[in-house]
Design a protein around this motif. Structure first.
Motif, PDB file in Angstrom:
ATOM      1  N   TRP A 157       0.808  -1.220   0.000  1.00  0.00           N
ATOM      2  CA  TRP A 157       0.000   0.000   0.000  1.00  0.00           C
ATOM      3  C   TRP A 157       0.843   1.272   0.000  1.00  0.00           C
ATOM      4  O   TRP A 157       0.306   2.366  -0.005  1.00  0.00           O
ATOM      5  N   GLN A 205      -2.812   0.794  -4.222  1.00  0.00           N
ATOM      6  CA  GLN A 205      -3.898   1.475  -3.508  1.00  0.00           C
ATOM      7  C   GLN A 205      -5.118   1.605  -4.410  1.00  0.00           C
ATOM      8  O   GLN A 205      -6.232   1.294  -3.998  1.00  0.00           O
ATOM      9  N   ASP A 259      -6.679  -1.966  -5.159  1.00  0.00           N
ATOM     10  CA  ASP A 259      -7.484  -2.478  -4.042  1.00  0.00           C
ATOM     11  C   ASP A 259      -8.732  -1.642  -3.805  1.00  0.00           C
ATOM     12  O   ASP A 259      -9.781  -2.176  -3.439  1.00  0.00           O
ATOM     13  N   CYS A 260      -8.636  -0.341  -4.026  1.00  0.00           N
ATOM     14  CA  CYS A 260      -9.802   0.524  -3.837  1.00  0.00           C
ATOM     15  C   CYS A 260     -10.878   0.229  -4.896  1.00  0.00           C
ATOM     16  O   CYS A 260     -12.061   0.139  -4.574  1.00  0.00           O
ATOM     17  N   TRP A 308     -14.634  -1.120  -4.056  1.00  0.00           N
ATOM     18  CA  TRP A 308     -15.841  -0.426  -4.493  1.00  0.00           C
ATOM     19  C   TRP A 308     -16.705  -1.319  -5.370  1.00  0.00           C
ATOM     20  O   TRP A 308     -17.914  -1.425  -5.164  1.00  0.00           O
ATOM     21  N   THR A 349     -12.030   2.548   2.119  1.00  0.00           N
ATOM     22  CA  THR A 349     -11.272   3.552   1.368  1.00  0.00           C
ATOM     23  C   THR A 349     -10.360   4.352   2.290  1.00  0.00           C
ATOM     24  O   THR A 349      -9.208   4.635   1.942  1.00  0.00           O
ATOM     25  N   ILE A 378      -7.345   2.170   3.157  1.00  0.00           N
ATOM     26  CA  ILE A 378      -6.405   2.017   2.041  1.00  0.00           C
ATOM     27  C   ILE A 378      -5.549   3.263   1.847  1.00  0.00           C
ATOM     28  O   ILE A 378      -4.330   3.174   1.666  1.00  0.00           O
TER      29      ILE A 378
END
Length: 149
Positions: free
Chosen positions: A67, A73, A76-77, A81, A124, A127
């Motif tokens: 991360w 980042q 993964d975000c 979502w 979020t 992250i």
């Protein structure tokens, strides 16, 4: 011999002739996000489990190092979502199919919305604000990759 098809179980869904067809867009979203999620999830598993030392290498330092790269980042975000909205939309469909009372349906749908929004916001924040080397922490508590101040 004539066959009669029963009406759908969700009598509350009313067919509109004007406006946005949210059911159609929800259906399209489920298909598109499913394909993108397959790519994101298998990419995530490939990088985390096959390219390194496998499951034994995944620890705090691994996540902190991963991360620290903006690419991971965002990866993964986006995965978070898409997965949360995909799952929330699936739960919404199930509630619409099986909840027969309007009040029960509204309560369940509100609960799903609150849960999805809370998970997206908290995930979020984790992250993008994750700092494995917080300033002022004792050196013996920091991971080995953190510079000693």
């Amino acid at each position: 011999m004539a066959t009669t098809i029963d009406s759908p179980r969700a009598p509350h869904t009313v067919r509109r002739s004007r406006g946005v067809n949210w059911e159609k867009w929800g259906w399209i979203y489920m298909r598109a996000s499913g394909v993108v999620l397959l790519i994101l999830i298998f990419g995530h598993l490939f990088v985390n489990l096959w390219l390194g030392d496998g499951i034994k290498a995944i620890d705090f330092a691994f996540v902190g190092g991963k991360w620290s790269d903006p690419f991971w980042q965002v990866w993964d975000c986006v995965m978070l979502w898409l997965a949360m909205i995909h799952g929330g939309n699936g739960m919404r469909t199930i509630v619409n199919d099986y909840a027969t009372r309007a009040l029960t349906r509204k309560i369940l749908l509100a609960g799903i919305l609150v849960a999805v929004v809370a998970e997206i916001v908290l995930g979020t924040l984790v992250i993008f604000t994750f700092d494995p080397c917080p300033a002022g922490s004792p050196a013996d508590l920091l991971p080995s990759f953190c510079p000693v101040n």
